[in-house]
Every structure is written in structure tokens, then in C-alpha cells.
Design a protein around this motif. Structure first.
Motif, PDB file in Angstrom:
ATOM      1  N   GLY A 265      -0.984   3.981   3.048  1.00  0.00           N
ATOM      2  CA  GLY A 265      -1.094   4.427   1.588  1.00  0.00           C
ATOM      3  C   GLY A 265      -0.966   5.901   1.612  1.00  0.00           C
ATOM      4  O   GLY A 265      -0.214   6.425   0.854  1.00  0.00           O
TER       5      GLY A 265
ATOM      6  N   THR B  31      -2.383   0.439  -9.343  1.00  0.00           N
ATOM      7  CA  THR B  31      -2.585   0.904  -7.848  1.00  0.00           C
ATOM      8  C   THR B  31      -3.927   0.735  -7.497  1.00  0.00           C
ATOM      9  O   THR B  31      -4.373   0.686  -6.377  1.00  0.00           O
TER      10      THR B  31
ATOM     11  N   SER C  56      -4.301  -0.832  -3.517  1.00  0.00           N
ATOM     12  CA  SER C  56      -4.380   0.286  -2.355  1.00  0.00           C
ATOM     13  C   SER C  56      -5.799   0.238  -1.791  1.00  0.00           C
ATOM     14  O   SER C  56      -5.534  -0.642  -0.644  1.00  0.00           O
TER      15      SER C  56
ATOM     16  N   GLY D  82       0.833   3.930  -3.030  1.00  0.00           N
ATOM     17  CA  GLY D  82       0.618   5.277  -2.588  1.00  0.00           C
ATOM     18  C   GLY D  82       1.538   6.455  -3.244  1.00  0.00           C
ATOM     19  O   GLY D  82       1.287   7.566  -3.428  1.00  0.00           O
TER      20      GLY D  82
ATOM     21  N   ILE E 164       0.586  -1.156   0.134  1.00  0.00           N
ATOM     22  CA  ILE E 164       0.047   0.147  -0.138  1.00  0.00           C
ATOM     23  C   ILE E 164       0.776   1.409   0.075  1.00  0.00           C
ATOM     24  O   ILE E 164       0.563   2.512  -0.643  1.00  0.00           O
TER      25      ILE E 164
END
Length: 413
Positions: free
Chosen positions: A131, A100, A104, A10, A6
Motif C-alpha cells: 500500500g 479504498t 486497503s 494506495g 492494495i
């Protein structure tokens, strides 16, 4: 492993704000055409989430996350060599958006739903905060790489980071098998992991959920959330600061401050969500966010002063704090399908983000200022605060068809 993935994903989501000015100045591409790539990425980020959540239920978290990180890394590498806005849209839009999107919010929601009762809000807050660390805390480092070595070097660096984390996840999986640890959680029942089955479940959940007004209320609220954060602040704060004479490194430092306070705000929102009505948490976040956005045009200066620091602190406390209460409301109204429903709600979040990413650049190209966009986003947030209060506190309508049971969470997630 989930936290590292994550954080890495991010870092991709806010890097776009550092690309806009150098691509505009070096390549001569308009801000609107560059914004198309950002918009495609954000929309796919959202649309991918429900399918990724369903796929994690079937195949296990690691397999999905490894593929997602490799896809995002490939998109960053493609961005470094893109020679036209169309190629940028293909590389950053498709590769980074899909990658992503799977590594995420969908990942954070999947892990949080496997936590025990009374802890889900806190776990959602912690992973969402992870994140945020990737989104903002590493942004000053990336801005200095861009300033010292060029934006291509930063893009290659992100691609390498994604490959390293994906490799670590693969090694961890093989190590677990070599040690005799059961890997049943990494795959569902025989044949259950096929793509058609996963896609059917995600679409079935959408069809059932879309019949209920509460779904559209949550989707509308979260679309405003995406427009005012991912779409506007994350992509246009640095270019707007540049318009007022502030160096990109200073603007990135302010965004890093947003990220630091994001961690505190998101964890606090998670704790509150476990204890009070999540509608109140959600409405308060949007109401206060509206005030900060409307005030921003009055705070700009060429240097980092107290007013802009105060904006960064307050906006940081509110930025991603909307995730735990929104996930909690999905759980209340949609039960076992909450994660997949949240994925679809997050798709609306990214549709709003993509629209604002493009409209922000278009407004700047047209009127020469970002000020109308900040004020407009503030008005949208005020409306979202009202909509959040209109969501029912309990599920009084029939729930959609329940999804098959999830496999157990891997021990080291």
C-alpha cells in the motif's frame, strides 16, 4: 491480486495532497471546504474496513475487491468533473473513501490472518508495504501529470488504473473457473453472504469489543496514528512545502522517499512483531514520530536539502510501521475476531485522519501557517507512545464471541 489491489488503492490515498492547491487556486474554494471532502473520505475509509473484512470472510476476497476498485475509480472520475465542494465531497469523499477502505487495510489484515503462525506479522508488513508503494512511490508521477496536463488528467488516470486492476481480477476469477479450479473460497455457505449477516457480525464484534478497555486504548492510539500520517502528512505536506517556496514536484519526491523507507520500516516492524513484545514496537514508533514532527517546522526550505531528506527517511521508517504491532495486539486480545476488531480500530485511525485533514486546512486558513499543527501532532504522538505501553501484554479478560470460521484463502492471493 491482493498486492496489486492494495497498490492501486494506495495511490488514491495520497493524491488528495496534490488536489488541494490547484482546487484552491482554480476554483477559489477554501482549504477548509476542500478538507471536508478529504475528511469524509478518510472517515469512510476507516468505517468501511470492519464491514469489508466481514464481507471478505463471507463472499471471498476477489468479489469484494473488484467492487471496491470500481467504486474508487468512479469516485476519481466524479472528482474530475466536480463543480462544487459538495460534489467533491460526494465523489472523492463517498466513492474513494468507501472503495479504498475495502481494498486497503482490511484486505491486508484479512490475508495476513490466513498466514501461518509466526508469519502473520511479516505478511502484514509486506502487504502494508504494498500500500505504501501505491501511496508514495507513484506520487512523483502523479505530480508531474498534474504539472504537465492538469489535475483532472491525473484523476482520470487513477480511475483508469482502478478499472484495469478490477478487470484483471475478474478475468483471473473466470480463468480459474474455466480451468476447473475450485471457487468455493470465493463464496461462503449458501445464504451466508447476505449483507444483513455480514453487518450483524461486524456490529456484534464491535458491541463485544467496546466493553473492554483494551479496545479503546488501541483505538485511541490508532486515531493518533491516522491524524499524524493520513490526515496531516499525506494531505498537508505538499501545501506546507508550497508555502515555503518548494515546488510540488520536489515535495512529492520527498514523499516518495517517505514511501520507499516505509517499505523497509513496515517489513522490519512486522519481523520485530513476530519476535518481541508488540507494545514496545508500537511505543517506539510513536515516540520517534513525535520527535520528527516537532522538528519539521525548523527544517523547511525552498529546496530539498539534507535536513528534509533526513526527515523523510526517519518518518518513512516509522509511518506505517504501527500496523503489524497493532494487528498483533488485536490478535492477542480478540482471537478469531481480530481482523474485524482491527477494522474497527482502523475506523478510529481514519476518524483521527479526517479530523486532522480538516483541522490542518482550517488552521492554515486561520493563522496562515501549518507550524502549530506539526507541533500539536507531535504532542499527540508522545501521548500515544504512553498509551501503547498501557495495553496489557496478554488477554486476561473474556474474549468477545468468536466469529464463524473463515473460508480458505484463494490460492493466488
Amino acid at each position: 491480486m491482493a498486492g496489486a489491489a492494495i497498490v492501486t488503492a494506495g495511490a488514491f490515498t495520497t493524491f488528495g495532497g496534490l488536489l488541494l492547491v490547484p482546487l484552491h487556486e482554480e476554483r477559489g474554494w477554501s482549504r477548509a471546504s476542500i478538507g471536508v471532502a478529504f475528511a469524509v473520505s478518510m472517515v469512510l475509509y476507516g468505517v468501511t474496513a470492519p464491514f469489508a473484512a466481514a464481507l471478505m470472510d463471507r463472499l471471498g476476497v476477489r468479489r469484494v475487491v473488484v467492487g471496491a476498485l470500481l467504486l474508487a475509480g468512479g469516485g476519481a472520475a466524479g472528482t474530475a468533473v466536480a463543480g462544487s465542494p459538495a460534489q467533491l465531497a460526494a465523489a472523492w469523499g463517498l466513492g474513494v473513501g468507501l472503495g479504498t477502505g475495502a481494498a486497503s487495510t482490511a484486505l491486508a489484515a484479512s490475508v495476513a490472518e490466513r498466514a501461518g503462525a509466526g508469519r502473520r506479522g511479516l505478511v502484514a508488513g509486506l502487504l502494508t508495504a504494498a500500500g505504501v508503494v501505491g501511496q508514495f512511490v507513484f506520487l512523483p508521477v502523479l505530480s508531474r501529470v498534474v504539472a504537465g496536463y492538469g489535475w483532472q488528467a491525473a484523476a482520470w488516470g487513477l480511475a483508469g488504473a482502478a478499472a484495469l486492476v478490477a478487470g484483471w481480477a475478474l478475468v483471473a476469477l473466470r480463468g480459474a473457473r474455466a480451468a476447473g479450479v475450485s471457487t468455493a473460497a470465493y463464496a461462503g455457505p449458501p445464504g451466508a453472504g447476505s449483507a444483513p449477516g455480514v453487518f450483524r457480525r461486524a456490529l456484534r464484534v464491535l458491541a463485544h469489543s467496546a466493553r473492554r478497555p483494551v479496545f479503546w486504548l488501541l483505538a485511541g492510539v490508532f486515531a493518533v496514528c491516522g491524524a499524524s500520517t493520513n490526515g496531516l502528512l499525506w494531505n498537508h505536506f505538499t501545501p506546507a512545502a508550497h508555502d515555503h517556496g518548494m515546488p510540488a514536484t520536489s515535495a512529492s519526491t520527498l514523499l516518495a522517499l517517505v514511501g520507499i523507507f516505509n517499505v523497509a520500516g513496515t517489513i522490519a516492524a512486522g519481523r520485530l512483531t513476530d519476535r518481541v513484545d508488540p507494545r514496545r514496537v508500537l511505543a517506539a514508533c510513536f515516540g520517534l514520530r513525535a520527535l520528527t514532527l516537532v522538528a519539521l517546522p525548523l527544517l523547511w526550505s525552498p529546496s530539498v536539502g539534507v535536513p528534509l531528506v533526513a526527515f523523510a527517511v526517519v518518518f518513512g521508517l516509522l509511518d506505517v510501521a504501527t500496523v503489524p504491532p497493532t494487528l498483533a495486539l488485536c490478535r492477542v486480545h480478540f482471537g478469531p475476531d481480530a481482523v474485524v476488531v482491527f477494522g474497527w480500530v482502523n475506523a478510529a485511525h481514519q476518524l483521527g485522519a479526517g479530523a486532522m485533514a480538516h483541522l490542518g486546512g482550517l488552521t492554515r486558513d486561520t493563522v496562515g501557517s501549518y507550524d502549530p499543527v506539526w507541533v500539536g501532532a507531535g504532542a499527540l504522538c508522545a501521548g500515544a507512545a504512553v498509551l501503547a505501553g498501557a495495553v496489557r501484554a496478554t488477554a486476561s479478560e473474556a474474549r468477545p464471541e468468536a466469529a464463524p470460521a473463515r473460508p480458505a484463502l484463494e490460492a493466488d492471493q
